[in-house]
Motif scaffolding. Structure first.
Motif, PDB file in Angstrom:
ATOM      1  N   ARG A   1       0.960  -1.136  -0.032  1.00  0.00           N
ATOM      2  CA  ARG A   1       0.171  -0.032   0.102  1.00  0.00           C
ATOM      3  C   ARG A   1       0.844   0.775  -0.270  1.00  0.00           C
ATOM      4  NH1 ARG A   1      -4.925  -0.251   0.977  1.00  0.00           N
ATOM      5  NH2 ARG A   1      -5.260  -2.032   1.681  1.00  0.00           N
ATOM      6  N   VAL A   2       0.512   2.083  -0.831  1.00  0.00           N
ATOM      7  CA  VAL A   2       1.648   3.486  -0.569  1.00  0.00           C
ATOM      8  C   VAL A   2       1.285   4.496   0.184  1.00  0.00           C
ATOM      9  CG1 VAL A   2       2.318   5.598  -2.442  1.00  0.00           C
ATOM     10  CG2 VAL A   2       1.297   3.312  -3.197  1.00  0.00           C
ATOM     11  N   ILE A   3       2.409   4.523   1.176  1.00  0.00           N
ATOM     12  CA  ILE A   3       2.342   5.308   2.186  1.00  0.00           C
ATOM     13  C   ILE A   3       2.249   6.813   1.657  1.00  0.00           C
ATOM     14  CG2 ILE A   3       3.258   6.001   4.529  1.00  0.00           C
ATOM     15  CD1 ILE A   3       4.465   3.143   4.264  1.00  0.00           C
ATOM     16  N   HIS A   4       3.032   7.187   0.705  1.00  0.00           N
ATOM     17  CA  HIS A   4       2.975   8.270   0.368  1.00  0.00           C
ATOM     18  C   HIS A   4       4.042   8.269  -0.953  1.00  0.00           C
ATOM     19  CE1 HIS A   4       3.827  13.212   0.757  1.00  0.00           C
ATOM     20  NE2 HIS A   4       5.045  12.343  -0.077  1.00  0.00           N
ATOM     21  N   GLN A   5       3.649   9.455  -1.410  1.00  0.00           N
ATOM     22  CA  GLN A   5       4.067   9.169  -3.152  1.00  0.00           C
ATOM     23  C   GLN A   5       4.847  10.360  -3.331  1.00  0.00           C
ATOM     24  OE1 GLN A   5       1.314   8.289  -6.092  1.00  0.00           O
ATOM     25  NE2 GLN A   5       2.235   9.069  -8.072  1.00  0.00           N
ATOM     26  N   LEU A   6       6.228   9.922  -4.524  1.00  0.00           N
ATOM     27  CA  LEU A   6       6.796  11.893  -4.654  1.00  0.00           C
ATOM     28  C   LEU A   6       6.823  11.267  -6.071  1.00  0.00           C
ATOM     29  CD1 LEU A   6      10.147  11.223  -2.953  1.00  0.00           C
ATOM     30  CD2 LEU A   6       7.656  12.851  -1.689  1.00  0.00           C
ATOM     31  N   THR A   7       6.300  12.996  -7.260  1.00  0.00           N
ATOM     32  CA  THR A   7       6.880  12.713  -7.995  1.00  0.00           C
ATOM     33  C   THR A   7       7.462  13.800  -9.060  1.00  0.00           C
ATOM     34  OG1 THR A   7       4.672  11.834  -8.851  1.00  0.00           O
ATOM     35  CG2 THR A   7       5.610  13.322 -10.302  1.00  0.00           C
ATOM     36  N   ILE A   8       8.884  13.189  -9.674  1.00  0.00           N
ATOM     37  CA  ILE A   8       9.822  13.525  -9.832  1.00  0.00           C
ATOM     38  C   ILE A   8       9.525  14.112 -11.543  1.00  0.00           C
ATOM     39  CG2 ILE A   8      12.117  14.223  -9.455  1.00  0.00           C
ATOM     40  CD1 ILE A   8      12.222  13.018  -7.235  1.00  0.00           C
ATOM     41  N   SER A   9       9.573  15.650 -11.297  1.00  0.00           N
ATOM     42  CA  SER A   9       8.918  16.071 -12.893  1.00  0.00           C
ATOM     43  C   SER A   9      10.094  15.993 -14.021  1.00  0.00           C
ATOM     44  CB  SER A   9       8.552  17.214 -13.173  1.00  0.00           C
ATOM     45  OG  SER A   9       8.504  17.852 -12.580  1.00  0.00           O
ATOM     46  N   SER A  10       9.641  15.774 -15.207  1.00  0.00           N
ATOM     47  CA  SER A  10      10.533  16.362 -16.194  1.00  0.00           C
ATOM     48  C   SER A  10      11.440  17.158 -15.917  1.00  0.00           C
ATOM     49  CB  SER A  10      10.416  16.295 -17.583  1.00  0.00           C
ATOM     50  OG  SER A  10       9.426  14.771 -17.760  1.00  0.00           O
ATOM     51  N   GLU A  11      10.792  18.351 -15.440  1.00  0.00           N
ATOM     52  CA  GLU A  11      11.005  19.636 -15.505  1.00  0.00           C
ATOM     53  C   GLU A  11      12.013  19.735 -14.231  1.00  0.00           C
ATOM     54  OE1 GLU A  11       8.062  18.823 -15.893  1.00  0.00           O
ATOM     55  OE2 GLU A  11       8.723  19.805 -17.649  1.00  0.00           O
ATOM     56  N   ASP A  12      12.288  19.217 -13.311  1.00  0.00           N
ATOM     57  CA  ASP A  12      12.800  18.435 -12.004  1.00  0.00           C
ATOM     58  C   ASP A  12      13.910  18.509 -12.267  1.00  0.00           C
ATOM     59  OD1 ASP A  12      10.414  20.533 -10.063  1.00  0.00           O
ATOM     60  OD2 ASP A  12      10.276  18.133 -10.127  1.00  0.00           O
ATOM     61  N   ILE A  13      13.901  17.007 -12.733  1.00  0.00           N
ATOM     62  CA  ILE A  13      15.224  16.187 -13.372  1.00  0.00           C
ATOM     63  C   ILE A  13      16.200  17.728 -13.903  1.00  0.00           C
ATOM     64  CG2 ILE A  13      15.830  14.710 -15.013  1.00  0.00           C
ATOM     65  CD1 ILE A  13      13.617  13.253 -13.996  1.00  0.00           C
ATOM     66  N   VAL A  14      15.247  17.886 -14.940  1.00  0.00           N
ATOM     67  CA  VAL A  14      15.926  19.135 -16.313  1.00  0.00           C
ATOM     68  C   VAL A  14      16.716  19.899 -15.002  1.00  0.00           C
ATOM     69  CG1 VAL A  14      16.214  20.978 -18.128  1.00  0.00           C
ATOM     70  CG2 VAL A  14      15.026  18.324 -18.048  1.00  0.00           C
ATOM     71  N   GLN A  15      15.585  20.536 -14.135  1.00  0.00           N
ATOM     72  CA  GLN A  15      16.651  21.350 -13.145  1.00  0.00           C
ATOM     73  C   GLN A  15      17.661  20.902 -12.288  1.00  0.00           C
ATOM     74  OE1 GLN A  15      13.741  23.994 -11.167  1.00  0.00           O
ATOM     75  NE2 GLN A  15      14.873  24.927 -10.044  1.00  0.00           N
ATOM     76  N   ILE A  16      17.315  19.785 -11.795  1.00  0.00           N
ATOM     77  CA  ILE A  16      18.489  19.106 -11.156  1.00  0.00           C
ATOM     78  C   ILE A  16      20.122  19.384 -12.275  1.00  0.00           C
ATOM     79  CG2 ILE A  16      19.776  17.061  -9.772  1.00  0.00           C
ATOM     80  CD1 ILE A  16      16.199  16.303  -9.341  1.00  0.00           C
ATOM     81  N   GLU A  17      20.232  18.604 -13.020  1.00  0.00           N
ATOM     82  CA  GLU A  17      20.503  18.528 -13.844  1.00  0.00           C
ATOM     83  C   GLU A  17      21.611  19.969 -14.874  1.00  0.00           C
ATOM     84  OE1 GLU A  17      19.762  16.792 -17.483  1.00  0.00           O
ATOM     85  OE2 GLU A  17      21.646  15.649 -17.966  1.00  0.00           O
ATOM     86  N   THR A  18      20.623  20.630 -15.348  1.00  0.00           N
ATOM     87  CA  THR A  18      21.159  21.732 -15.498  1.00  0.00           C
ATOM     88  C   THR A  18      21.253  23.193 -14.059  1.00  0.00           C
ATOM     89  OG1 THR A  18      19.462  22.980 -15.703  1.00  0.00           O
ATOM     90  CG2 THR A  18      20.644  21.763 -17.594  1.00  0.00           C
ATOM     91  N   GLY A  19      20.873  22.620 -13.334  1.00  0.00           N
ATOM     92  CA  GLY A  19      21.014  24.001 -12.766  1.00  0.00           C
ATOM     93  C   GLY A  19      19.878  24.688 -13.187  1.00  0.00           C
ATOM     94  N   VAL A  20      19.928  26.451 -12.146  1.00  0.00           N
ATOM     95  CA  VAL A  20      18.787  27.438 -12.660  1.00  0.00           C
ATOM     96  C   VAL A  20      19.408  28.504 -13.869  1.00  0.00           C
ATOM     97  CG1 VAL A  20      17.630  29.492 -11.625  1.00  0.00           C
ATOM     98  CG2 VAL A  20      18.117  27.409 -10.643  1.00  0.00           C
ATOM     99  N   GLN A  21      19.023  27.544 -14.650  1.00  0.00           N
ATOM    100  CA  GLN A  21      19.691  28.976 -16.606  1.00  0.00           C
ATOM    101  C   GLN A  21      19.133  30.296 -16.127  1.00  0.00           C
ATOM    102  OE1 GLN A  21      21.464  27.362 -18.832  1.00  0.00           O
ATOM    103  NE2 GLN A  21      21.995  26.133 -16.965  1.00  0.00           N
ATOM    104  N   PRO A  22      19.646  31.038 -16.139  1.00  0.00           N
ATOM    105  CA  PRO A  22      19.322  33.386 -16.053  1.00  0.00           C
ATOM    106  C   PRO A  22      18.764  33.489 -17.567  1.00  0.00           C
ATOM    107  CG  PRO A  22      21.873  32.447 -15.635  1.00  0.00           C
ATOM    108  CD  PRO A  22      21.849  31.036 -16.576  1.00  0.00           C
ATOM    109  N   ILE A  23      17.891  33.884 -17.379  1.00  0.00           N
ATOM    110  CA  ILE A  23      16.781  34.789 -18.033  1.00  0.00           C
ATOM    111  C   ILE A  23      17.408  35.558 -18.430  1.00  0.00           C
ATOM    112  CG2 ILE A  23      14.759  35.536 -18.289  1.00  0.00           C
ATOM    113  CD1 ILE A  23      13.853  34.354 -15.826  1.00  0.00           C
ATOM    114  N   SER A  24      17.656  35.711 -20.146  1.00  0.00           N
ATOM    115  CA  SER A  24      18.023  37.260 -20.889  1.00  0.00           C
ATOM    116  C   SER A  24      17.130  38.039 -21.090  1.00  0.00           C
ATOM    117  CB  SER A  24      18.917  36.745 -21.673  1.00  0.00           C
ATOM    118  OG  SER A  24      20.330  35.541 -22.023  1.00  0.00           O
TER     119      SER A  24
END
Lengths: 291, 685
Positions: free
Chosen positions: A170-193
């Protein structure tokens, strides 16, 4: 010499010819042939031996071979599943970050994560993301509680699903790590020009850097770390901070802060997260509500 | 005279030489045919025992008991098979087995003669080796070419294998019917014992089956199987395996069949649904040849109860309708039981008798649920319109205008109208006109969305009559959707499979129980309270009359013309949906000409099943959300204090009121912001 054949003219001649050696021999051998076949089955044996000799060259057809092919196909299918799962498990065991974890599990694949490994992966996350996924307090409660049996990680098209399961699956807790989160983890925060004024969400709360930091230093010492959760993102950036904006709405207990940097005449905005209540206190100072 | 003798001698001469030339030509022809056909003959596996190496898929219950093995062939050596059986099979199939080398020539010639010269008659001449060849490599197509190839393969088998190997392979792969391939499984299925323990009469019965496994299936045609058994015994005596006395004594016995009836099919609607699901996920090869191990959700005790309850309930229905067992068409039924805490399907029955009809009505038959759909209407009205169980509405003739279609004028089941009443009473007595008014206000689309949220997957028509269950659904969907009400609005996807492992025990699938809060607990409790009232005093009171006393909630459903009669209900732990009706073309009408409702047909089945299913378990009450309070209100006004109930509230309705509503009170659960009086439901809609 040509011998003229003629039909026997007399009955004696008929009998003589009928019981000739040739005829008796023929009858005898025919009878012997039939009798020996019935007695010894040599025809069947001969054919059987011949067919046994040609056996290796014959096709694998018929229902029994078909069954074999089905079995082979089933084994291949199952081995394929298991092999993929083993590969995924291996990749997951070696994963140091959620990015590596995500690349190891394709959509539809799943593996079981060890508790220690999950802790390590969680610790590898930037605080802004880790806190958003699950608060540390809740995580501690789940990981050290008696309900948790295992952690089940499943690849999904839009990222990763992580399920904390009890002993009954039975699921006690569920986490969803979205693709956006993964991209953010990978690339860090990209500055906005852009100039910070061009970002609509900051439009009502933009302050000069001096004004902003003066207000920051008026906050109690223990609040400041909660205001800028990822200072390394700002320290890594080249140029000088010109302006700072406060996002106009909170998300999951965090508010974005936009820092406008200028370097070589170009402006760009780095967005970092601050805790909502710390930003709220800062806002009061910035707006002169408390002095 | 002399002339005549000469003519006879001439004839003999002609015959002799023609025969000689014919035989030579035939011999050359056969040799040519052998060379020609041998290239296409199938390769013989070596060793022959390879034929029994396909891994078997095993299916288990949730508690680990074996349910079925797909493609099972349990191989046993000859010394572990009763000698009587070996003698019996030899006597009836091929008593010269140890003498020939593949074919019995005299029988073959006789068979050929009969086939050629006596059209319509069939003479079996296949030896055990030929039968083995046929079973291993060939289809059941009847042709000379197939027979010839079969004979050649038999020669090869005889040339390469010992008689014991052939007999072993034959006995362990032959079909006995009822899903039994091989003597060991047959002995287990028919007599629940090992092949080594078969007695003479049992052995003879089994040996008689391969000729026509279906026709002599002792589970279905016991007497026919006994008659065939006697033929085998007589044959055994004739060829000297037993004495005539032994044959006579054995033929006087009636062997006891295994109590648990099985058949060549799965014998279970649940297993059919499960296998179909597995095939959908993994394909036929993996399911039938992959040797996987599947742990299912089924609970054998509940399944047995479900089968018995459906059988008893349908027999009662037969009696009500004046039908006996010889009636050409009898009503059918379906039952699905779901564990509310997980969504696991614990029992499933798809019809009266699997062996009469394999059509699984529990998952494949879509029927109108009738009033069984009202809980969705009421919940949506509570959520969307702010109504509550004490909201007052009027039971009156309703006409709903539909663009481009005739007006919809739903009628009550009783054809009577009772004026003002609170919604709890309307649900309790399944008042159609009030459901129609509710759906008019909330819109059919909202009801459909809610039903889909709760787990209905069948396509639903966006029409007002959805409120009265006009769209088709399955019992599985109804059980799953009602289960959401049983769990305070937490949805669980129904499932049949807990876990799938490969032949080495490595897990390739396991079910994870995911919960999703899809409904508001307080509103769900209000609906559940109304559904409890349905069982306690409403259209489902037959449940109580049949002795089920635990806290339970549910709803009857009866469609127009009594085509379908449902009861779907739940306790906090188990949700069960039951459908009864004819597959097509008939209505449920009793011998007095009265229609049979869900409360009369499905309700008692539900009560019987639930009484036994929950026996020994503690009584559980539905949890009451914190923000619920209880008020006692008057059923007709929704107010705290009893007020004089007007006999006629509206003069326009005079002619349709049959009798005044009795001033009764009702306890209703309310949320803190809900005020029972004034009856805004009546005024505001």
């Amino acid at each position: 010499m040509i011998q003229q054949w003629h039909e026997p003219a007399t009955f004696q001649e008929w009998l003589k010819r009928t019981f000739s050696f040739l005829n008796i021999g023929l009858v005898f051998f025919a009878a012997l042939f039939i009798f020996s076949e019935f007695r010894f089955n040599w025809c069947e044996k001969l054919l059987g031996r011949y067919l046994a000799a040609t056996n290796p060259h014959r096709p694998e057809t018929g229902s029994i071979w078909k069954t074999g092919r089905h079995t082979l196909a089933a084994n291949r299918f199952l081995n394929d599943i298991i092999q993929k799962k083993q590969e995924a498990t291996q990749k997951v065991e070696q994963a140091q970050t959620f990015v590596e974890l995500s690349s190891g599990i394709l959509p539809g694949e799943w593996v079981t994560l060890q508790k220690e490994q999950f802790k390590s992966l969680y610790r590898s996350l930037p605080q802004s993301i880790s806190s958003r996924l699950i608060s540390p307090a809740r995580l501690i409660w789940i990981l050290s509680g008696k309900d948790l049996n295992r952690i089940f990680c499943e690849g999904a098209v839009q990222g990763l699903n992580i399920y904390f399961l009890d002993s009954q699956n039975r699921v006690i807790h569920q986490l969803t790590i979205s693709s956006e989160d993964i991209v953010q983890i990978e690339t860090g925060v990209q500055p906005i020009s852009k100039n910070i004024e061009e970002i609509e969400e900051f439009s009502n709360s933009i302050f000069s850097a001096r004004h902003f930091f003066e207000a920051v230093f008026m906050l109690p010492e223990d609040i400041i770390p909660d205001l800028i959760l990822n200072p390394e993102l700002l320290l890594d950036e080249k140029g000088q901070i010109q302006k700072v904006g406060i996002w106009n709405e909170a998300q999951s207990g965090f508010i974005n802060l936009g820092f406008e940097f200028e370097a070589n005449g170009r402006k760009r905005v780095v967005v970092v997260k601050g805790r909502e209540w710390a930003v709220w206190q800062l806002g009061l100072i910035l707006r002169g509500d408390t002095r | 005279m002399k002339r005549l003798l000469i003519n006879i001698l001439r004839g003999i001469r002609l015959l002799f030489y023609s025969g000689l030339i014919g035989a030579a030509l035939f011999g050359f022809g056969v040799m040519g045919l052998v060379f020609f056909m041998s290239n296409d003959l199938p390769k013989l596996p070596q060793p022959l025992s390879r034929i029994i190496e396909t891994p078997q898929t095993q299916i288990y219950t949730s508690s680990g008991e074996m349910l079925i093995t797909l493609g099972e062939r349990k191989t046993v050596p000859l010394n572990m098979i009763s000698t009587d059986f070996i003698n019996a099979i030899l006597a009836i199939e091929d008593h010269r087995f140890f003498e020939h080398d593949g074919i019995n020539k005299l029988r073959t010639l006789k068979g050929l003669y009969i086939t050629l010269f006596k059209p319509g008659q069939v003479q079996g001449a296949s030896t055990i080796t030929q039968q083995l060849a046929k079973n291993l490599f060939f289809s059941f197509e009847q042709s000379f070419s197939r027979k010839f190839k079969e004979m050649l393969v038999a020669f090869q088998i005889e040339a390469t294998c010992s008689k014991e190997e052939i007999l072993h392979a034959y006995i362990n792969q032959i079909h006995f019917g009822a899903g039994a391939q091989g003597v060991e499984k047959a002995a287990r299925i028919f007599f629940d014992k090992s092949a080594v323990n078969l007695t003479l009469d049992e052995a003879a019965l089994l040996a008689g089956l391969p000729k026509s496994p279906t026709g002599y299936n002792p589970f279905r045609h016991y007497n026919r199987a006994l008659a065939r058994r006697n033929v085998v015994l007589n044959r055994m005596a004739a060829v000297g395996f037993i004495s005539p006395d032994q044959a006579r004594q054995a033929s006087e016995t009636k062997p006891l069949l295994a109590a648990k009836r099985t058949d060549s099919r799965t014998g279970s609607y649940f297993l059919d649904a499960l296998i179909s699901r597995l095939v959908h996920i993994y394909g036929q090869d993996v399911v039938y040849y992959g040797g996987i191990r599947v742990t299912t959700t089924i609970d054998l005790k509940l399944q047995a109860l479900a089968v018995q309850s459906i059988r008893d309930g349908l027999n009662r229905l037969d009696q009500m309708m004046g039908l006996d067992s010889t009636a050409p068409v009898r009503p059918q039924g379906a039952l699905v039981a779901i564990d509310t805490a997980s969504g696991a399907v614990k029992a499933m029955v798809g019809g009266r008798d699997y062996y009469e009809s394999e059509f699984n009505r529990a998952v494949n038959s879509r029927r109108q649920p009738g009033s069984g759909f009202k809980p969705f209407v009421y919940y949506q009205a509570f959520r969307q319109m702010g109504f509550h169980p004490a909201t007052v509405m009027t039971d009156r003739p309703v006409k709903i205008t539909i663009k481009g279609a005739p007006d919809w004028e739903p009628k009550n089941f009783s054809k009577q109208y009772q004026g003002d009443m609170i919604l709890k009473q309307a649900m309790t007595h399944s008042v159609n006109t009030i459901s129609a008014q509710l759906v008019e206000q909330i819109g059919p689309g909202a009801v459909i969305n809610l039903a889909k949220t709760c787990g209905i997957k069948s396509p639903l028509n966006e029409v007002y009559s959805i409120a009265l269950g006009s769209s088709l659904v399955t019992p599985l969907e109804m059980a799953s959707a009602f289960s959401t009400f049983a769990t305070q609005g937490v949805r669980h996807e129904p499932f049949l499979i807990w876990r799938v492992e490969d032949p080495f025990g490595r897990v390739i699938y396991e079910h994870i129980i995911q919960e999703k809060q899809v409904l508001e607990p307080a509103l769900v409790y209000q609906v559940v309270d109304m559904l409890k009232s349905v069982i306690d005093r409403g259209s489902g009171k037959s449940i109580r009359q049949h002795g089920f006393t635990r806290p339970a909630a549910g709803k009857t459903g009866t469609t127009d013309q009594y085509n379908d009669a449902w009861f779907t209900g739940f306790t906090p732990t188990l949700c069960v949906s039951i459908w009864t009706g004819f597959d097509k073309g008939r209505n449920l009408i009793d011998i007095n000409g009265t229609g049979i409702t869900g409360g009369r047909s499905a309700g008692p089945i539900w009560a019987q099943f639930m009484k036994e299913a929950l026996k020994g378990q503690p009584e559980r009450h539905f949890p009451i959300p914190e923000n619920i309070r209880f008020e006692t209100v008057v059923g007709a006004t929704g107010c705290f204090e009893p007020e004089p109930v007007p006999q006629v509230l509206d003069e326009r309705l005079t002619d349709v009121f049959q009798e005044p509503v009795p001033p009764s009170t009702s306890v209703v659960p309310l949320k803190p912001d809900q005020v029972p009086c004034p009856p805004h439901g009546k005024e505001s809609p």
